[in-house]
Design an enzyme around this catalytic site. Structure first.
Site, mmCIF file in Angstrom:
data_model
loop_
_atom_site.group_PDB
_atom_site.id
_atom_site.type_symbol
_atom_site.label_atom_id
_atom_site.label_comp_id
_atom_site.label_asym_id
_atom_site.label_seq_id
_atom_site.Cartn_x
_atom_site.Cartn_y
_atom_site.Cartn_z
ATOM 1 N N LYS A 65 0.864 -1.183 0.000
ATOM 2 C CA LYS A 65 0.000 0.000 0.000
ATOM 3 C C LYS A 65 0.906 1.240 0.000
ATOM 4 O O LYS A 65 1.456 1.622 1.020
ATOM 5 C CB LYS A 65 -0.909 -0.021 1.230
ATOM 6 N N GLU A 67 9.017 1.813 11.373
ATOM 7 C CA GLU A 67 10.073 2.821 11.273
ATOM 8 C C GLU A 67 9.377 4.166 11.232
ATOM 9 O O GLU A 67 8.703 4.502 10.264
ATOM 10 C CB GLU A 67 10.927 2.587 10.029
ATOM 11 N N CYS A 74 13.364 11.194 7.202
ATOM 12 C CA CYS A 74 13.139 10.819 8.596
ATOM 13 C C CYS A 74 14.421 10.836 9.407
ATOM 14 O O CYS A 74 14.414 11.119 10.609
ATOM 15 C CB CYS A 74 12.475 9.447 8.680
ATOM 16 N N GLU A 78 8.661 16.571 15.222
ATOM 17 C CA GLU A 78 9.160 16.418 13.855
ATOM 18 C C GLU A 78 8.412 17.356 12.906
ATOM 19 O O GLU A 78 7.193 17.295 12.785
ATOM 20 C CB GLU A 78 8.990 14.969 13.395
#
Length: 487
Positions: free
Chosen positions: A181, A256, A289, A384
């Site tokens: 996906k 992750e 990331c 973040e």
């Protein structure tokens, strides 16, 4: 041309799902828009629980045959997929650049070659995957990696095909079947991957690709009782939802997640190297990331570091990612730009100072930004942003540097710049991070473990760690007696 085909920079892409070796449409669609100029790239099949169930069913049906396929044959097919990626490298590069706005030069020279390498690496690792038998009181222990079953792989938009194949390749090598996906903001190269895999001879149902918006299809995939593994790269809130969905079936997860990684610059560091490392954090418009977005600089060199950083950052060219001279392209989506700008505006209102940037540009372009005068507990330091926004703080002692570096809920990566090898060893031993780089950044070897600590993730993938996740690791203990001699 078929109504289900769209053309992106001259490359035809099928906008339907790929399920059981066939193209499958949906009743609804969603619009895929290029972040470069806002142009429509295509109307993509909008999957629902119906397509999710069909894809898992196809993966389940294909699993026994693929699991029984000899290792050498699985490896051969994965190498054939890598060959297909190499042949279509330019198509993949331009389509992904149009779809997610990352630099075309990076896709050509680094990202798409890495996609092919993902398949080659895990194909080769499969062939040497073994564990030496060991003895227990005369009994033989034999460790094997048994294919686990259908896997759901949910991938992000910042490096769509590279991160998808980082999961797809080891899962297929392990003998699992896959439902992929991709992110709804960058779905196109996953469709091209399905074509490449089919042309390489991958049996029908072994790889399935379903498109759709978040939970509309995601919940049905992650809660399905026939799914044996779920691997996800993305945000913490989405991971929490996936974990809750998978809990009923106790489906193993590899997650992750986000990062708020530090770059520690000590006074004994090569300052030019440290500045280069810091400016490199603007790569992919800050949508990485692993990016070291919190720059921590020792007091004694902070002024000089800031001056050199400002000078180097000013030379960055922001613009069309298809231009070879461009250093920073657009951010992915209007919602992402609003999020980035919101973080910066709130930080400035709270007293932060923009040494570089601090504002949005035209369209989806956000100026590379460096903020100083920020407190450790400030939102901009703790959360973040996922854009071209860095903060700079100073420290006096090594102990303070480590404390500041570790003082977030994340632990994905860290970077250290120092000229003292013993200091590097002391500091890295204390940092909470899945990956630590010393005097370098983004050097990755696929045999190394990769993952995060704290809220940056669960589990490790890479090399044998990937097979440990995508397989049921079995130990068979055999006694030296009880066998009849049939000789």
């Amino acid at each position: 041309m078929s109504a289900h085909l769209t053309t992106v920079a001259g490359v035809a892409v099928d906008t339907r799902h790929w399920i059981g070796g066939e193209r499958v449409a949906s009743a609804g669609t969603f619009t895929d828009v290029s972040p470069i100029d806002g142009s429509t790239l295509g109307e993509i099949a909008r999957g629902t629980a119906t397509q999710a169930a069909a894809a898992v069913s196809a993966a389940k049906a294909a699993f026994p045959g693929w699991a029984a396929t000899p290792r050498a044959e699985r490896a051969r097919i994965l190498h054939a997929i890598a060959d297909g990626v190499d042949k279509r490298l330019e198509d993949l590069a331009i389509v992904e650049t149009c779809d997610n706005g990352a630099l075309l030069r990076s896709h050509r020279r680094g990202v798409m070659p890495r996609v092919a390498h993902n398949f080659r690496f895990f194909a080769d690792w499969l062939l040497r995957l073994d564990h030496e038998d060991f003895q227990t009181r005369g009994h033989t222990n034999h460790v094997s990696w048994d294919p686990a079953g259908p896997c759901v792989l949910i991938t992000p938009w910042n490096a769509p095909l590279m991160l998808a194949t980082w999961k797809v390749a080891p899962a297929l090598a392990a003998g699992d079947t896959v439902v992929l996906k991709p992110a709804e903001w960058s779905p196109l190269t996953a469709s091209l991957l399905a074509d490449i895999a089919a042309e390489a001879g991958l049996p029908a149902g072994v790889l399935n690709v379903v498109q759709g918006y978040g939970s509309e299809i995601g919940d049905a995939l992650t809660s399905h009782p026939d799914v044996r593994r779920i691997s996800f790269t993305g945000s913490v809130p989405t991971a929490q939802r996936i974990a809750a969905s998978a809990a009923a079936n106790l489906t193993p997860l590899s997650l992750e997640l986000g990062g708020k990684s530090p770059l520690l610059v000590f006074a004994d560091a090569d300052l030019d190297l440290a500045v280069d490392l810091a400016v490199e954090q603007y790569d992919n418009a800050g949508q990485v990331c692993l990016a070291a977005t919190r720059i921590l600089v020792e007091d004694a060199v902070a002024e000089e570091f800031t001056a050199r950083f400002t000078e180097k950052a000013a030379r960055l060219k922001q613009g069309d990612p298809r231009d070879e001279a461009t250093d920073i392209g657009p951010n992915i989506h209007p919602r992402q730009v609003e999020k980035i700008d919101g973080f910066v505006r709130r930080a400035l209102a709270a007293g932060a100072r923009a040494v570089v940037g601090g504002h949005r540009g035209d369209g989806l372009y956000y100026a590379p930004t460096l903020l100083t005068d920020v407190a450790q507990d400030a939102e901009i330091v703790q959360e973040e942003v996922f854009g071209p926004v860095l903060t700079l703080q100073t420290f006096t002692t090594e102990e303070e540097a480590v404390r500041l570096a570790n003082d977030t809920r994340f632990g994905l990566a860290a970077t250290v710049a120092t000229g003292d090898r013993e200091r590097a060893e002391r500091v890295t031993a204390q940092l909470v991070a899945g990956t630590v780089w010393v005097n370098c950044f983004f050097v990755r070897d696929l045999q190394a473990p990769f993952g995060g600590s704290r809220q940056s993730g669960v589990g490790r993938e890479g090399g044998t760690w990937s097979f440990d996740f995508y397989c049921d690791v079995k130990n068979t203990v055999t006694a030296p007696k009880g066998f009849k001699d049939h000789g």
